[in-house]
Write an enzyme that holds these catalytic residues in place. Structure first.
Site, PDB file in Angstrom:
ATOM      1  N   HIS A  17     117.154 101.129 -72.232  1.00 33.39           N
ATOM      2  CA  HIS A  17     116.713 100.240 -71.158  1.00 33.39           C
ATOM      3  C   HIS A  17     116.445  98.834 -71.709  1.00 33.39           C
ATOM      4  O   HIS A  17     116.797  97.828 -71.091  1.00 33.39           O
ATOM      5  CB  HIS A  17     115.403 100.750 -70.529  1.00 33.39           C
ATOM      6  CG  HIS A  17     115.493 102.102 -69.894  1.00 33.39           C
ATOM      7  ND1 HIS A  17     114.728 103.174 -70.296  1.00 33.39           N
ATOM      8  CD2 HIS A  17     116.259 102.566 -68.876  1.00 33.39           C
ATOM      9  CE1 HIS A  17     115.005 104.226 -69.544  1.00 33.39           C
ATOM     10  NE2 HIS A  17     115.932 103.895 -68.686  1.00 33.39           N
ATOM     11  N   LYS A  41     110.930 112.648 -57.209  1.00 36.04           N
ATOM     12  CA  LYS A  41     111.459 112.677 -58.577  1.00 36.04           C
ATOM     13  C   LYS A  41     110.482 113.440 -59.470  1.00 36.04           C
ATOM     14  O   LYS A  41     109.274 113.352 -59.296  1.00 36.04           O
ATOM     15  CB  LYS A  41     111.635 111.252 -59.096  1.00 36.04           C
ATOM     16  CG  LYS A  41     112.634 110.463 -58.284  1.00 36.04           C
ATOM     17  CD  LYS A  41     113.514 109.634 -59.153  1.00 36.04           C
ATOM     18  CE  LYS A  41     114.927 110.051 -59.041  1.00 36.04           C
ATOM     19  NZ  LYS A  41     115.803 109.935 -60.054  1.00 36.04           N
ATOM     20  N   ARG A  90     126.135 104.310 -69.031  1.00 40.39           N
ATOM     21  CA  ARG A  90     126.218 104.789 -70.412  1.00 40.39           C
ATOM     22  C   ARG A  90     127.534 105.491 -70.713  1.00 40.39           C
ATOM     23  O   ARG A  90     128.121 105.341 -71.748  1.00 40.39           O
ATOM     24  CB  ARG A  90     125.057 105.740 -70.715  1.00 40.39           C
ATOM     25  CG  ARG A  90     123.728 105.024 -70.800  1.00 40.39           C
ATOM     26  CD  ARG A  90     122.594 105.998 -70.777  1.00 40.39           C
ATOM     27  NE  ARG A  90     122.624 106.767 -69.543  1.00 40.39           N
ATOM     28  CZ  ARG A  90     121.921 107.845 -69.316  1.00 40.39           C
ATOM     29  NH1 ARG A  90     121.135 108.314 -70.253  1.00 40.39           N
ATOM     30  NH2 ARG A  90     121.989 108.474 -68.168  1.00 40.39           N
ATOM     31  N   SER A 128     115.569 109.179 -71.432  1.00 40.48           N
ATOM     32  CA  SER A 128     114.111 109.311 -71.469  1.00 40.48           C
ATOM     33  C   SER A 128     113.699 110.747 -71.798  1.00 40.48           C
ATOM     34  O   SER A 128     112.694 110.964 -72.482  1.00 40.48           O
ATOM     35  CB  SER A 128     113.515 108.899 -70.127  1.00 40.48           C
ATOM     36  OG  SER A 128     113.795 107.553 -69.885  1.00 40.48           O
TER      37      SER A 128
END
Ligand code: COA
Length: 158
Positions: A17, A41, A90, A128
């Protein structure tokens, strides 16, 4: 004046990030980093903590503002009078989801524009959840998150 929103879960912010943030700042006038606070989420850390971590990592950037949001991304963009969003792409596996999100958001907000940036090669497979697992198991985060936030990431996720 280009005001862009960089949305995500940032649970936590990683070098991937951070790389996108640094590169966006070369062409935006203001960057609003926006961690989502949507309950749907499966987020591990409350928004306040994620905001604190992002602020710490980006405190030296004058053009950055950090603001969490709940609800639709396009509504948040309208509130902030932003028409651009920044997303990292990505790998090919990100593409389908990003394309769907971009098309849906364009249907909800006519002025919506998305700018995709490719992270540097060494961050391509970073996420993450990998950082969370390594923090939890006591591994070395030196190459995975900005140095300034290592302590707080370890404290919050271990
Ligand atoms: N480098 C490293 N990792 C990256 C990265 C990068 N540049 N970009 C994304 N990632 C990782 C994240 O760390 C995260 O990893 P994890 O799954 O291991 O935790 C993963 O990719 C997902 O990315 P993220 O951007 O955080 O979440 P998301 O793709 O689920 O999107 C929102 C989040 C906030 C943009 C999206 O859910 C949203 O807009 N929500 C609001 C509701 C809404 O408007 N819905 C309609 C949209 S169609």
């Amino acid at each position: 004046m280009i005001r862009a929103v960089y949305p995500g879960t940032f649970d936590p912010l990683t070098n991937g990030h951070f790389d996108i943030i640094e590169r966006s700042l070369k062409f935006v006038d203001e960057l609003i980093i926006a961690p989502t606070n949507n309950l749907s989420k499966n987020i591990k850390l409350p928004a306040d903590d994620r905001v604190k971590i992002i602020k710490k990592a980006t405190e030296h950037f004058e053009k950055v503002r950090v603001k969490p949001f709940r609800g639709l991304l396009v509504d948040f963009m309208k509130e902030e009078e932003a028409t651009f969003i920044i997303r990292g792409l990505r790998a090919i596996s990100d593409f389908e989801y990003e394309m769907q999100m971009a098309i849906i958001n364009t249907k909800l907000y006519d002025d919506y524009e998305v700018i995709f940036l490719m992270p540097k090669e060494n961050n391509s497979f970073l996420s993450s959840s990998v950082v969370r697992e390594i923090a939890k198991l006591g591994g070395d985060l030196t190459k995975l998150v900005p140095a300034k936030i290592i302590d707080i990431v370890v404290e919050k996720y271990s």
